[in-house]
Design a protein around this motif. Structure first.
Motif, PDB file in Angstrom:
ATOM      1  N   THR A  87      82.540  49.618  41.556  1.00  0.00           N
ATOM      2  CA  THR A  87      83.954  49.665  41.183  1.00  0.00           C
ATOM      3  C   THR A  87      84.617  50.988  41.554  1.00  0.00           C
ATOM      4  O   THR A  87      85.783  51.193  41.227  1.00  0.00           O
ATOM      5  CB  THR A  87      84.119  49.431  39.676  1.00  0.00           C
ATOM      6  N   LYS A  88      83.894  51.877  42.207  1.00  0.00           N
ATOM      7  CA  LYS A  88      84.480  53.181  42.531  1.00  0.00           C
ATOM      8  C   LYS A  88      85.619  53.052  43.524  1.00  0.00           C
ATOM      9  O   LYS A  88      86.606  53.774  43.446  1.00  0.00           O
ATOM     10  CB  LYS A  88      83.398  54.117  43.077  1.00  0.00           C
ATOM     11  N   THR A  89      85.483  52.149  44.487  1.00  0.00           N
ATOM     12  CA  THR A  89      86.533  51.914  45.466  1.00  0.00           C
ATOM     13  C   THR A  89      86.725  50.424  45.652  1.00  0.00           C
ATOM     14  O   THR A  89      85.817  49.621  45.408  1.00  0.00           O
ATOM     15  CB  THR A  89      86.179  52.534  46.836  1.00  0.00           C
ATOM     16  N   ARG A  90      87.927  50.033  46.088  1.00  0.00           N
ATOM     17  CA  ARG A  90      88.205  48.620  46.366  1.00  0.00           C
ATOM     18  C   ARG A  90      87.340  48.159  47.542  1.00  0.00           C
ATOM     19  O   ARG A  90      86.925  46.998  47.596  1.00  0.00           O
ATOM     20  CB  ARG A  90      89.689  48.427  46.690  1.00  0.00           C
ATOM     21  N   ARG A  91      87.092  49.069  48.496  1.00  0.00           N
ATOM     22  CA  ARG A  91      86.300  48.717  49.667  1.00  0.00           C
ATOM     23  C   ARG A  91      84.898  48.274  49.257  1.00  0.00           C
ATOM     24  O   ARG A  91      84.391  47.250  49.729  1.00  0.00           O
ATOM     25  CB  ARG A  91      86.206  49.929  50.606  1.00  0.00           C
ATOM     26  N   GLU A  92      84.264  49.041  48.383  1.00  0.00           N
ATOM     27  CA  GLU A  92      82.915  48.699  47.947  1.00  0.00           C
ATOM     28  C   GLU A  92      82.887  47.415  47.128  1.00  0.00           C
ATOM     29  O   GLU A  92      81.926  46.642  47.206  1.00  0.00           O
ATOM     30  CB  GLU A  92      82.324  49.865  47.144  1.00  0.00           C
ATOM     31  N   SER A  93      83.943  47.178  46.353  1.00  0.00           N
ATOM     32  CA  SER A  93      84.007  45.940  45.574  1.00  0.00           C
ATOM     33  C   SER A  93      84.020  44.720  46.482  1.00  0.00           C
ATOM     34  O   SER A  93      83.317  43.733  46.243  1.00  0.00           O
ATOM     35  CB  SER A  93      85.255  45.950  44.682  1.00  0.00           C
ATOM     36  N   ILE A  94      84.818  44.779  47.560  1.00  0.00           N
ATOM     37  CA  ILE A  94      84.900  43.657  48.498  1.00  0.00           C
ATOM     38  C   ILE A  94      83.621  43.545  49.316  1.00  0.00           C
ATOM     39  O   ILE A  94      83.100  42.448  49.550  1.00  0.00           O
ATOM     40  CB  ILE A  94      86.125  43.828  49.415  1.00  0.00           C
ATOM     41  N   LEU A  95      83.081  44.692  49.748  1.00  0.00           N
ATOM     42  CA  LEU A  95      81.889  44.699  50.587  1.00  0.00           C
ATOM     43  C   LEU A  95      80.689  44.081  49.878  1.00  0.00           C
ATOM     44  O   LEU A  95      79.938  43.297  50.465  1.00  0.00           O
ATOM     45  CB  LEU A  95      81.565  46.133  51.007  1.00  0.00           C
ATOM     46  N   TYR A  96      80.500  44.408  48.607  1.00  0.00           N
ATOM     47  CA  TYR A  96      79.331  43.934  47.878  1.00  0.00           C
ATOM     48  C   TYR A  96      79.542  42.558  47.248  1.00  0.00           C
ATOM     49  O   TYR A  96      78.603  41.765  47.160  1.00  0.00           O
ATOM     50  CB  TYR A  96      78.943  44.942  46.792  1.00  0.00           C
ATOM     51  N   CYS A  97      80.757  42.278  46.787  1.00  0.00           N
ATOM     52  CA  CYS A  97      80.994  41.027  46.060  1.00  0.00           C
ATOM     53  C   CYS A  97      81.322  39.850  46.970  1.00  0.00           C
ATOM     54  O   CYS A  97      81.149  38.703  46.570  1.00  0.00           O
ATOM     55  CB  CYS A  97      82.128  41.218  45.048  1.00  0.00           C
ATOM     56  N   GLY A  98      81.801  40.136  48.184  1.00  0.00           N
ATOM     57  CA  GLY A  98      82.138  39.053  49.100  1.00  0.00           C
ATOM     58  C   GLY A  98      80.978  38.111  49.371  1.00  0.00           C
ATOM     59  O   GLY A  98      81.085  36.886  49.177  1.00  0.00           O
ATOM     60  N   PRO A  99      79.814  38.626  49.822  1.00  0.00           N
ATOM     61  CA  PRO A  99      78.663  37.742  50.054  1.00  0.00           C
ATOM     62  C   PRO A  99      78.183  37.027  48.796  1.00  0.00           C
ATOM     63  O   PRO A  99      77.697  35.894  48.867  1.00  0.00           O
ATOM     64  CB  PRO A  99      77.591  38.718  50.584  1.00  0.00           C
ATOM     65  N   ILE A 100      78.314  37.683  47.646  1.00  0.00           N
ATOM     66  CA  ILE A 100      77.908  37.031  46.391  1.00  0.00           C
ATOM     67  C   ILE A 100      78.852  35.873  46.080  1.00  0.00           C
ATOM     68  O   ILE A 100      78.424  34.804  45.623  1.00  0.00           O
ATOM     69  CB  ILE A 100      77.903  38.043  45.234  1.00  0.00           C
ATOM     70  N   LEU A 101      80.140  36.063  46.343  1.00  0.00           N
ATOM     71  CA  LEU A 101      81.125  35.010  46.084  1.00  0.00           C
ATOM     72  C   LEU A 101      80.831  33.767  46.910  1.00  0.00           C
ATOM     73  O   LEU A 101      80.848  32.647  46.383  1.00  0.00           O
ATOM     74  CB  LEU A 101      82.535  35.523  46.383  1.00  0.00           C
ATOM     75  N   VAL A 102      80.548  33.941  48.191  1.00  0.00           N
ATOM     76  CA  VAL A 102      80.301  32.765  49.040  1.00  0.00           C
ATOM     77  C   VAL A 102      78.982  32.092  48.674  1.00  0.00           C
ATOM     78  O   VAL A 102      78.807  30.887  48.893  1.00  0.00           O
ATOM     79  CB  VAL A 102      80.329  33.149  50.541  1.00  0.00           C
ATOM     80  N   THR A 103      78.039  32.847  48.117  1.00  0.00           N
ATOM     81  CA  THR A 103      76.792  32.243  47.633  1.00  0.00           C
ATOM     82  C   THR A 103      77.062  31.329  46.445  1.00  0.00           C
ATOM     83  O   THR A 103      76.531  30.217  46.366  1.00  0.00           O
ATOM     84  CB  THR A 103      75.781  33.331  47.235  1.00  0.00           C
ATOM     85  N   THR A 104      77.908  31.791  45.511  1.00  0.00           N
ATOM     86  CA  THR A 104      78.252  30.942  44.368  1.00  0.00           C
ATOM     87  C   THR A 104      79.088  29.744  44.796  1.00  0.00           C
ATOM     88  O   THR A 104      79.083  28.716  44.116  1.00  0.00           O
ATOM     89  CB  THR A 104      79.033  31.751  43.317  1.00  0.00           C
ATOM     90  N   PHE A 105      79.760  29.859  45.933  1.00  0.00           N
ATOM     91  CA  PHE A 105      80.564  28.743  46.444  1.00  0.00           C
ATOM     92  C   PHE A 105      79.710  27.538  46.804  1.00  0.00           C
ATOM     93  O   PHE A 105      80.109  26.385  46.575  1.00  0.00           O
ATOM     94  CB  PHE A 105      81.364  29.205  47.665  1.00  0.00           C
ATOM     95  N   ILE A 106      78.515  27.762  47.350  1.00  0.00           N
ATOM     96  CA  ILE A 106      77.703  26.634  47.819  1.00  0.00           C
ATOM     97  C   ILE A 106      76.792  26.060  46.734  1.00  0.00           C
ATOM     98  O   ILE A 106      76.170  25.011  46.953  1.00  0.00           O
ATOM     99  CB  ILE A 106      76.843  27.039  49.045  1.00  0.00           C
TER     100      ILE A 106
END
Length: 434
Positions: free
Chosen positions: A74-93
């Motif tokens: 949560t330190k930067t928006r960049r890191e939030s998107i970088l780390y959570c993006g792949p996790i989000l698409v995993t929960t999608f499937i």
């Protein structure tokens, strides 16, 4: 436009990635669990109840965690998107691969699917909403940013159209599963690109300590210190504001209605619109084209709406939606093409433009709306169909839901929105990316 070009492109990439998975998820998860997995009514309601409870907790909680800046993610928006993006698409499937035939297994599958999806989706939504605000504090920039963002998101909306044609409207479920994996991979790559290239002017590594921006940094430090207030204190401050209550109530029913359209459009149309009137291929285009309509209307409607009062435009939309529902109710369900046009216009993208992605009060609507509709359909025997022809009573119940949702909800929103007061000179600033 003063927003950095690289930041703009990366932000739009994150929007495309998010739209690709969220559009398909909201359209298919109810239909898959009800029509293919034949989930029991008890477990569907239980899953939505757990979803509702977690929704109430996680939205403000994650907002508070993100503001604290204490975790690396949560330190930067960049890191939030970088780390959570792949996790989000995993929960999608997760929902598209069944775990078993037992009723409790299907119920547990839905519960874990909804909770995992909502956890990461909420975190990502908060990040993107905050990033939208931080990219520029100028109203003109935010309006242009909204246009660019939604124009880019049009590229992410064909997922429903793609899935409809590749799976033949879920008739070929294995192809549907394969396509969802491909969508997830494409979305993950876009999230990675965004996470590598995006940055906020308020990120610690982008703030330069010079004499010219001492005042700006003081304001940032002040905001961070305010963000460290207790969770309960921040929530109480919001709930004591009349403007917030009026806005939140309006937003609650906005989400309540939106979830009905997103989750049950395919189910309702399959039963109310005969195949001889609306062929299967045309039906696929209709399902896949509705997200396009919303995105295109936002792109071209932003300039129109900013010329007038957002307050009056939104209130007129609620009035017209009540009128449209009454007219459709009077016309009756036999006029199929009128019903198709009514459903197509029931997205109300202009009113969507003034609402943020998350709210403590409004998020439970995401669960309450499916719970209510599923309970009504179950009363009229929908869970017992399993491929048989629906009864006239069930079709009538679906038609009444289609008409009464905009009539009742539009009336409530018209009243609640009238309590929301904003100075005329700053009305344009309430435009928020959704």
């Amino acid at each position: 436009m003063t927003v950095n070009k690289n930041r703009l492109i990366a932000y739009c990439a994150s929007g495309i990635a998010f739209r690709m998975v969220s559009t398909a998820y909201s359209f298919y998860y109810v239909k898959v669990f009800m029509n293919l997995y034949h989930i029991k009514a008890y477990w569907f309601q239980m899953a939505q109840l757990v979803y509702l409870t977690w929704n109430v907790i996680n939205d403000p909680l994650f907002g508070y965690i993100q503001d604290s800046k204490r975790l690396r993610i949560t330190k930067t928006r960049r890191e939030s998107i970088l780390y959570c993006g792949p996790i989000l698409v995993t929960t999608f499937i997760i929902p598209w691969f069944p775990w078993g035939d037992n009723s409790w297994v299907v119920g547990l599958h839905l519960i874990l699917s909804l909770v995992s999806w909502d956890t990461v989706c909420t975190f990502m939504s908060l990040t993107m909403s905050a990033l939208f605000v931080e990219l520029s504090d100028k109203t003109e920039d935010r309006i242009l940013l909204t246009k660019y963002y939604h124009a880019a998101c049009i590229l992410g909306t064909p997922t429903v159209l793609l899935l409809e044609f590749t799976s033949d409207s879920l008739s070929n479920f294995k192809t549907f599963q394969t396509t969802t994996v491909l969508i997830a991979v494409c979305s993950a790559l876009l999230f990675l690109y965004a996470g590598i290239n995006i940055s906020s002017p308020y990120d610690p590594n982008t703030i330069k300590r010079t004499n010219s921006d001492i005042h700006q940094n003081n304001e940032i430090d002040k905001n961070i210190s305010e963000g460290n207030e207790s969770y309960c204190t921040q929530v109480c401050q919001y709930l004591s504001d009349v403007n917030f209550i009026a806005f939140a109530v309006t937003f609650f029913f906005h989400i309540f209605h939106k979830c009905f359209v997103n989750n049950f459009l395919g189910i309702v149309c399959d039963h109310l619109i005969p195949d001889d009137v609306f062929p299967k291929d045309a039906r696929k285009i209709f399902y896949g084209g509705i997200p396009f309509i919303s995105a295109i209307c936002v792109v071209f409607g932003a300039s129109f709406a900013t010329r007038y009062s957002y307050y009056k435009v939104v209130q007129s939309v609620y009035g017209s939606m009540v009128l449209a529902g009454l007219i459709m109710l009077y016309i009756g369900q036999e006029h199929t093409w009128c019903l198709i046009i009514f459903l197509m216009l029931d997205r109300r993208p202009l009113s969507s433009m003034v609402f943020g992605t998350s709210s403590l009060i409004a998020r439970p609507a995401i669960s309450l709306s499916p719970m209510f509709v599923a309970a009504v359909l179950d009363i009229y025997g929908y869970s017992q169909l399993k491929g048989t022809e629906s009864s006239l009573e069930l079709k009538h119940a679906m038609f009444m839901l289609v008409c009464c949702y905009p009539i009742i909800i539009g009336s409530i929103q018209f009243v609640s929105w009238s309590f929301f007061k904003i100075p005329c000179k700053s009305e344009k600033t309430i435009l928020i990316e959704t």
